[in-house]
Motif scaffolding. Structure first.
Motif, mmCIF file in Angstrom:
data_model
loop_
_atom_site.group_PDB
_atom_site.id
_atom_site.type_symbol
_atom_site.label_atom_id
_atom_site.label_comp_id
_atom_site.label_asym_id
_atom_site.label_seq_id
_atom_site.Cartn_x
_atom_site.Cartn_y
_atom_site.Cartn_z
ATOM 1 N N THR A 138 0.849 -1.200 0.000
ATOM 2 C CA THR A 138 0.000 0.000 0.000
ATOM 3 C C THR A 138 0.878 1.242 0.000
ATOM 4 O OG1 THR A 138 -0.045 0.150 2.399
ATOM 5 C CG2 THR A 138 -1.740 -1.215 1.375
ATOM 6 N N LYS A 139 0.233 2.393 -0.264
ATOM 7 C CA LYS A 139 0.969 3.664 -0.246
ATOM 8 C C LYS A 139 1.576 3.892 1.130
ATOM 9 C CE LYS A 139 -1.517 6.095 -3.836
ATOM 10 N NZ LYS A 139 -2.730 6.833 -4.136
ATOM 11 N N GLN A 140 0.793 3.553 2.149
ATOM 12 C CA GLN A 140 1.257 3.751 3.520
ATOM 13 C C GLN A 140 2.488 2.890 3.817
ATOM 14 O OE1 GLN A 140 -1.435 2.469 6.560
ATOM 15 N NE2 GLN A 140 -0.787 4.051 7.983
ATOM 16 N N GLU A 141 2.415 1.622 3.375
ATOM 17 C CA GLU A 141 3.557 0.725 3.591
ATOM 18 C C GLU A 141 4.806 1.227 2.861
ATOM 19 O OE1 GLU A 141 1.897 -3.757 4.270
ATOM 20 O OE2 GLU A 141 1.568 -2.883 2.287
ATOM 21 N N ALA A 142 4.576 1.831 1.690
ATOM 22 C CA ALA A 142 5.698 2.348 0.908
ATOM 23 C C ALA A 142 6.399 3.468 1.663
ATOM 24 C CB ALA A 142 5.214 2.848 -0.442
ATOM 25 N N VAL A 143 5.634 4.227 2.439
ATOM 26 C CA VAL A 143 6.219 5.347 3.192
ATOM 27 C C VAL A 143 6.845 4.844 4.497
ATOM 28 C CG1 VAL A 143 5.715 7.516 4.377
ATOM 29 C CG2 VAL A 143 4.625 7.005 2.181
ATOM 30 N N LEU A 144 6.116 3.983 5.187
ATOM 31 C CA LEU A 144 6.560 3.592 6.531
ATOM 32 C C LEU A 144 7.460 2.355 6.567
ATOM 33 C CD1 LEU A 144 3.167 4.082 8.434
ATOM 34 C CD2 LEU A 144 5.092 5.676 8.312
ATOM 35 N N GLY A 145 7.467 1.608 5.489
ATOM 36 C CA GLY A 145 8.199 0.331 5.513
ATOM 37 C C GLY A 145 7.289 -0.766 6.033
ATOM 38 N N THR A 146 7.605 -2.008 5.723
ATOM 39 C CA THR A 146 6.764 -3.124 6.137
ATOM 40 C C THR A 146 7.541 -4.435 5.991
ATOM 41 O OG1 THR A 146 4.630 -4.197 5.755
ATOM 42 C CG2 THR A 146 5.781 -3.417 3.814
ATOM 43 N N THR A 147 6.903 -5.541 6.284
ATOM 44 C CA THR A 147 7.522 -6.837 5.987
ATOM 45 C C THR A 147 6.538 -7.656 5.171
ATOM 46 O OG1 THR A 147 6.671 -7.808 8.022
ATOM 47 C CG2 THR A 147 8.929 -6.963 8.095
ATOM 48 N N ARG A 148 7.070 -8.568 4.389
ATOM 49 C CA ARG A 148 6.225 -9.464 3.593
ATOM 50 C C ARG A 148 6.775 -10.882 3.699
ATOM 51 N NH1 ARG A 148 2.856 -6.304 3.140
ATOM 52 N NH2 ARG A 148 1.659 -5.606 1.344
ATOM 53 N N LYS A 149 5.844 -11.839 3.841
ATOM 54 C CA LYS A 149 6.237 -13.251 3.757
ATOM 55 C C LYS A 149 6.195 -13.642 2.285
ATOM 56 C CE LYS A 149 5.394 -15.761 7.987
ATOM 57 N NZ LYS A 149 4.498 -15.113 8.960
ATOM 58 N N VAL A 150 7.260 -14.178 1.794
ATOM 59 C CA VAL A 150 7.308 -14.571 0.391
ATOM 60 C C VAL A 150 7.449 -16.090 0.311
ATOM 61 C CG1 VAL A 150 8.574 -14.307 -1.760
ATOM 62 C CG2 VAL A 150 8.417 -12.390 -0.186
ATOM 63 N N ASN A 151 6.603 -16.702 -0.504
ATOM 64 C CA ASN A 151 6.681 -18.146 -0.726
ATOM 65 C C ASN A 151 7.633 -18.433 -1.871
ATOM 66 O OD1 ASN A 151 5.114 -19.589 1.081
ATOM 67 N ND2 ASN A 151 3.234 -18.975 0.045
ATOM 68 N N VAL A 152 8.680 -19.156 -1.594
ATOM 69 C CA VAL A 152 9.630 -19.472 -2.664
ATOM 70 C C VAL A 152 9.670 -20.982 -2.843
ATOM 71 C CG1 VAL A 152 12.033 -19.377 -3.345
ATOM 72 C CG2 VAL A 152 10.999 -17.433 -2.202
ATOM 73 N N LEU A 153 9.489 -21.406 -4.080
ATOM 74 C CA LEU A 153 9.558 -22.839 -4.371
ATOM 75 C C LEU A 153 11.021 -23.247 -4.360
ATOM 76 C CD1 LEU A 153 7.687 -25.204 -5.086
ATOM 77 C CD2 LEU A 153 8.227 -24.765 -7.462
ATOM 78 N N GLU A 154 11.318 -24.214 -3.526
ATOM 79 C CA GLU A 154 12.713 -24.573 -3.338
ATOM 80 C C GLU A 154 12.925 -26.025 -3.714
ATOM 81 O OE1 GLU A 154 15.549 -23.322 0.253
ATOM 82 O OE2 GLU A 154 14.154 -24.925 0.652
ATOM 83 N N SER A 155 13.983 -26.278 -4.440
ATOM 84 C CA SER A 155 14.299 -27.651 -4.818
ATOM 85 C C SER A 155 15.663 -27.985 -4.250
ATOM 86 C CB SER A 155 14.311 -27.753 -6.346
ATOM 87 O OG SER A 155 14.737 -29.031 -6.711
#
Ligand SMILES: [Zn+2]
Length: 337
Positions: A138-155
Motif C-alpha cells: 500500500t501507499k502507507q507501507e511504501a512510506v513507513l516500511g513493512t515486511t512481507r512473507k514470500v513463498n519461494v519454491l525450493e528444490s
C-alpha cells in the motif's frame, strides 16, 4: 554397501564400452534364465541397475557426485599418470647416459604433483538462478516500511538418497526417484521505508540453490505500490470485493466493476452464484512492474441487502419464504450437530 563400479567389477574410469562388456559378462553369469538361484536374481537386479545408471551420462554424473567418484578427473589423472610413466620410462633409458638426470626428473615430478593437486580441486560448479517475485504494497507501507512473507519454491537434493535416485539398488521412496525434493519455503522480507514503485529488493542467497558447490542465486522482490485503495491484495494480485443482491446471485447479472488505474469493466455473474465466490479475470489487475503487463484481477462477490427495501420487495421475499424448498443450513448442522 558395494558401489555400482564394484558390482560390475570395473574402475570408476570405465568407458561405456567397458561398462557394456562388464554388464554382458555379468548377465551371462547371473541372468535369471541361466541361473535360477534367488541370490543370482538379486545380483542380476543390482547389475542391471548399476549398468543402467552408469550408461546414462546424467545419472552417472549424479551418482558419481553423490558417492564421491569423479570420473572426469580420474580419467585425466590416469592419463597424466600414464604419460608421466612413459616420460619416466624414456627418461630412465636416458639415465644411463645422463648422470644428472635424477635431479631433473625429481623437479619434473614435483611439478606434475602440484599440477595434479590443482586439477583435483577443479569440479564443475553450477550456480543457482535468481528468483523474482512481485509484491504489491500500500501507499502507507511504501512510506513507513513493512515486511512481507514470500513463498519461494525450493528444490534441494534429496536428503535420503543424496540425489542418487536409488538406495541399495531400488528407487528412493523419499523423492520417488527424482533425486530432489521441492517444497515451499516462507521467507520474511523487510521492506524499508520510502520505497518507490518498481523498487527492487535483493535477498542474498535465497534464490535457487547452487549445485556441485556452486553459489546460491538471490531472491528479488519487485515492489508495486497499490494505486487504488479499493483494491485489496491476495497473493500479490489485486482483489476486489463486490456486493451483489440476493436476486443477482440467483438470476445472474451483468455488473460494472472498477479495475486498477481508474478503468472499469463489465463483468458477468453467472446464475446461482454463492457468496464469497471468487472469479479470476485475466490481465485486468495491477500492472506488473517486471513484465510490463497486467496481472490477473480477483473478484470476490458478497451477497448483501440494503436495509431500505420497499414493502413490495419484502412481500416478494415473503412469497419466496413460502415457496422455499431448500434447507440452507442442512450442511451446517451436519458439521456442527
Ligand atoms: Zn531420494
Amino acid at each position: 554397501m558395494k558401489s555400482y563400479y564394484d558390482i560390475l567389477d570395473i574402475p570408476p574410469t570405465a568407458t561405456k564400452e567397458e561398462i557394456k562388456s562388464a554388464f554382458r559378462s555379468k548377465a551371462r553369469q547371473f541372468h535369471p534364465d541361466i541361473n535360477h538361484s534367488f541370490e543370482a536374481e538379486m545380483i542380476f537386479k543390482q547389475v542391471n541397475l548399476a549398468a543402467k545408471t552408469l550408461l546414462d551420462d546424467n545419472l552417472r554424473s549424479q551418482y558419481d557426485f553423490a558417492y564421491g567418484f569423479n570420473q572426469k578427473s580420474y580419467t585425466k589423472m590416469n592419463q597424466e599418470a600414464q604419460s608421466a610413466r612413459e616420460t619416466y620410462k624414456k627418461a630412465s633409458e636416458e639415465y644411463k647416459k645422463q648422470s644428472d638426470f635424477a635431479k631433473n626428473f625429481r623437479e619434473f615430478f614435483n611439478a606434475y604433483e602440484q599440477q595434479k593437486a590443482k586439477k583435483e580441486q577443479k569440479i564443475r560448479k553450477i550456480d543457482g538462478k535468481d528468483i523474482v517475485v512481485n509484491v504489491v504494497i500500500t501507499k502507507q507501507e511504501a512510506v513507513l516500511g513493512t515486511t512481507r512473507k514470500v513463498n519461494v519454491l525450493e528444490s534441494e537434493k534429496c536428503p535420503k538418497c543424496f540425489g542418487a535416485k536409488f538406495i541399495n539398488g531400488s528407487k528412493c521412496s523419499f523423492c520417488d526417484g527424482k533425486g530432489s525434493k521441492t517444497s515451499y519455503k516462507k521467507i520474511n522480507v523487510k521492506i524499508p521505508p520510502n520505497v518507490r514503485d518498481g523498487s527492487k529488493i535483493r535477498v542474498r542467497n535465497e534464490g535457487e540453490q547452487g549445485k556441485f558447490g556452486g553459489k546460491n542465486g538471490d531472491l528479488y522482490l519487485i515492489l508495486a505500490i497499490e494505486k487504488n485503495a479499493a483494491f485489496k491484495t491476495f497473493d500479490g494480485l489485486a482483489l476486489l470485493e463486490v456486493p451483489i443482491s440476493p436476486f443477482e446471485a440467483v438470476l445472474g447479472a451483468q455488473i460494472k466493476i472498477p479495475v486498477p488505474d481508474n478503468g472499469s469493466k463489465m463483468f458477468t455473474i453467472p446464475p446461482k452464484t454463492r457468496t464469497n465466490t471468487t472469479f479470476r479475470l485475466s490481465s485486468c489487475g495491477f500492472l506488473n512492474a517486471q513484465t510490463n503487463q497486467r496481472d490477473d484481477l480477483m473478484v470476490k462477490v458478497i451477497i448483501d441487502i440494503l436495509p431500505n427495501l420497499s414493502d413490495k420487495e419484502i412481500e416478494l421475499y415473503r412469497e419466496i419464504l413460502i415457496e422455499n424448498k431448500t434447507q440452507i443450513r442442512e450442511e451446517f448442522y451436519k458439521n456442527y450437530g
